[in-house]
Each structure stands twice: as structure tokens, then as C-alpha cells.
Motif scaffolding. Sequence first.
Motif, mmCIF file in Angstrom:
data_model
loop_
_atom_site.group_PDB
_atom_site.id
_atom_site.type_symbol
_atom_site.label_atom_id
_atom_site.label_comp_id
_atom_site.label_asym_id
_atom_site.label_seq_id
_atom_site.Cartn_x
_atom_site.Cartn_y
_atom_site.Cartn_z
ATOM 1 N N LEU A 1 159.870 83.765 -8.054
ATOM 2 C CA LEU A 1 161.289 83.563 -8.245
ATOM 3 C C LEU A 1 161.802 82.325 -7.906
ATOM 4 O O LEU A 1 162.428 81.707 -8.387
ATOM 5 C CB LEU A 1 162.003 84.916 -7.674
ATOM 6 N N ASP A 2 161.212 81.699 -6.751
ATOM 7 C CA ASP A 2 161.903 80.480 -6.137
ATOM 8 C C ASP A 2 161.291 79.440 -7.029
ATOM 9 O O ASP A 2 162.180 78.478 -7.505
ATOM 10 C CB ASP A 2 161.236 80.328 -4.805
ATOM 11 N N GLU A 3 160.020 79.489 -7.418
ATOM 12 C CA GLU A 3 159.481 78.542 -8.318
ATOM 13 C C GLU A 3 160.185 78.440 -9.693
ATOM 14 O O GLU A 3 160.370 77.315 -10.365
ATOM 15 C CB GLU A 3 157.973 78.613 -8.590
ATOM 16 N N TYR A 4 160.497 79.635 -10.248
ATOM 17 C CA TYR A 4 161.148 79.794 -11.502
ATOM 18 C C TYR A 4 162.682 79.017 -11.427
ATOM 19 O O TYR A 4 162.998 78.146 -12.180
ATOM 20 C CB TYR A 4 161.190 81.075 -12.104
ATOM 21 N N ALA B 1 165.777 86.352 -19.570
ATOM 22 C CA ALA B 1 164.842 87.393 -19.898
ATOM 23 C C ALA B 1 163.672 87.428 -20.014
ATOM 24 O O ALA B 1 162.934 88.272 -19.857
ATOM 25 C CB ALA B 1 165.686 88.060 -21.366
ATOM 26 N N LEU B 2 163.065 86.143 -20.217
ATOM 27 C CA LEU B 2 161.462 86.120 -20.163
ATOM 28 C C LEU B 2 161.069 85.899 -18.730
ATOM 29 O O LEU B 2 159.735 85.800 -18.265
ATOM 30 C CB LEU B 2 161.062 84.828 -21.058
ATOM 31 N N ALA B 3 161.797 85.336 -17.873
ATOM 32 C CA ALA B 3 161.296 85.125 -16.502
ATOM 33 C C ALA B 3 160.691 86.189 -15.757
ATOM 34 O O ALA B 3 159.490 85.772 -15.170
ATOM 35 C CB ALA B 3 162.532 84.691 -15.778
ATOM 36 N N PRO B 4 160.909 87.470 -15.839
ATOM 37 C CA PRO B 4 160.169 88.382 -15.107
ATOM 38 C C PRO B 4 158.947 88.649 -15.823
ATOM 39 O O PRO B 4 157.891 89.123 -15.128
ATOM 40 C CB PRO B 4 161.059 89.807 -15.262
ATOM 41 N N ILE B 5 158.565 88.008 -16.932
ATOM 42 C CA ILE B 5 157.417 88.287 -17.555
ATOM 43 C C ILE B 5 156.202 87.552 -16.616
ATOM 44 O O ILE B 5 155.118 87.650 -16.430
ATOM 45 C CB ILE B 5 157.291 87.914 -18.891
#
Length: 344
Positions: free
Chosen positions: A71-74, A130-134
Motif C-alpha cells: 500500500l505504501d509503494e502504491y 479501484a485497481l490498486a487492490p488488484i
Amino acid sequence: MNTKHSMRQCPFSPGTIGLSADHQHYQQEEWLFETNRSHILNSKCTSSVVCNKTRSITKQSSTMGTPRKSLDEYLNSKHRIYYERGLCQYCKYDLILSMAHLPDMTYASNHLRLVHKKSRLIIEFNALDALAPIVIKSYGLPIGLKVSASEAWLRARMNCEYTRNVCNADFDWTFSTDYSGTFRQDSLDKSSLPTEAKELRPDQPPLSELIQPTDERINMEKLKIHKQINFFDEIELFEDELADHGVAQCSVKIRVHPDCFYVLCRYFLRVDRVFVRYFDTRIYHEFGSDYLLRERSQHESNIADLNLSTDMAQALLINPQELFGHVPIKNLVVDKITLSPSIV
């Protein structure tokens, strides 16, 4: 009074760039509602000369080339790259997410945004987040459930430069996402730069202090009662047909009534003859109250376990709304989100 209004753009919002003519504003009580609908993201870079130059000087993490990110990297990638002027929108998505392949239909400029004027809390639903959790969670299909669709999906894309190494990557070809919205803090300083806007993380203060578990539930029967709808919209965030072996889609819709509003963000997956899944986020608020209710649920099943007759299955499997009642729930989390001025 219910009126149209001109709303200042929320800083650092992936849904802000590329606004289309289909852009709606609505105001009721202390809430501002905004939706935007536009075309799908291009499938390749649209300004290679400019983007290649910027890519060459943009530092990339050591995980570049694989879809997995923390999550931090994103979040760091998003804040560093999204407002880079030397990149087209496709390249921004490519660099931030590092996905082997984006959904065939990614609506990069679509969004739903809710702004509570008193607390300045912003809740937004957009395609990028919305795509991040993927790439962060990579749900995929349940362990042991192997389907021919995965092989067909890869074969259909083997000539794509971003999927040449997908067999060696931990890539979720179902695009499963439990996205439940993005929280921001609106700034009163109109001169502030977009990158200075504060995105609120649910796992950190102050938002973590405002989100608490509750036994209270959204009264769905009350929402079924026919009453006036002052504002309604449905926004698609992304969709992919899984190489003609099913569908993965994510959308969000909102209804505003005289006394309340209701939001449903839904991810739906159907792998033909194999599996169905829902990730739903429901948000409900009664005007005048100082909180919102949020329900996040996961429903899934092997299609064979649904015990649907052949005639019923053919009709239901192409209608996510009707099929939903036949798919068992796997997980449910209910929160109360306090609308407190302390957030600022």
C-alpha cells in the motif's frame, strides 16, 4: 433547497484530469455530489516522445515489472507520478500500478465524488484507486480452483509487451478488487498544489478514529420503498470480458432522496461455468445525522454449488443484480463513519 452548483475541483484526485461534457453536480443539505463519465483509457502511450523522456528520468522501484506492490509503494507512486505533466494518462496508470495488463475497458476519468461541507470530508470512487487492490492484495480465484479461462486469457494477450512475462508474475487475471472508496481532506487553500492535498488512510488517524465498528445495519427494506429520487447516476470504473470466458466489472451508483442518500460500489466476477464473486461497498446517510453507515461484503461461490436450474442459470448469470440473492455471503464488515469537524 436542491440546486445545481459549481464545485471547485478536489485537489489530487485521479478522477479530476480529463473531465468530459458528461459531468454532473448536485447539492443537497450539507452535501455536494459530483459525477464524471468519459471514454476508456487508451491501450498504449499517446505521446511516446514526451513520455519516454519523462520515463527515463522517473525513478522506479525495484519491483517494477511485477504487479505486486505494498500500500505504501502504491501511494508513493501515485503522489509522485500522477500529476507529472510529461506523462500521458496511459503511462501514469502503467507506472503507478505496474500491472501486466489493464482491464480492456478502464474508465480513467470516471468518478463519483461526495463532499461533506462542514467536515470537509471527501469520499470518492475512481478507476485508478479501484485497481490498486488488484496489485496490493491479488485475490485471484480460490486455491485449487483451476480453469481453462486463465490459459485462454494469457494466450489471447501473449503478443502484448506487458504480458510477455505474465506467467512468471503474480498477476490476478480476474481483476478482483474490494475497493471501498478513497477518503480525502478538502483544503480551503485554493492556491495549494495538487500534490499537497491530503489523502486520508482508514488505518491511520484522523480517519481511523472516525471509523468504528457498529452493530447498526443499513435498512435495505426502507430503501426498497418507492420515493422521490432527486439525483441518480451510475458510473463504470472498469470492465474486462476475460477473453470471452466471463466478465469482471466494477461500477458505482448513487441515489439521493429527500431524506437520505445511498451508494453502492460493486465489483462482480463471473468465470463462465466455474465461479462468481461480489465485493460490495454500501454507504448510507440520513440527512441531519452526524454519521454514515458503511457495509463491506464479500459473496462468492462455485457456479455448480448454486443449484440453479438450467433455464434459471442462463438468465441469472448475465444479470448480476438478480443473481446476487443466490450467492452466499463469505464476509461482512459494518462501520459507522462519524462526520466530525475534528477531521480538519
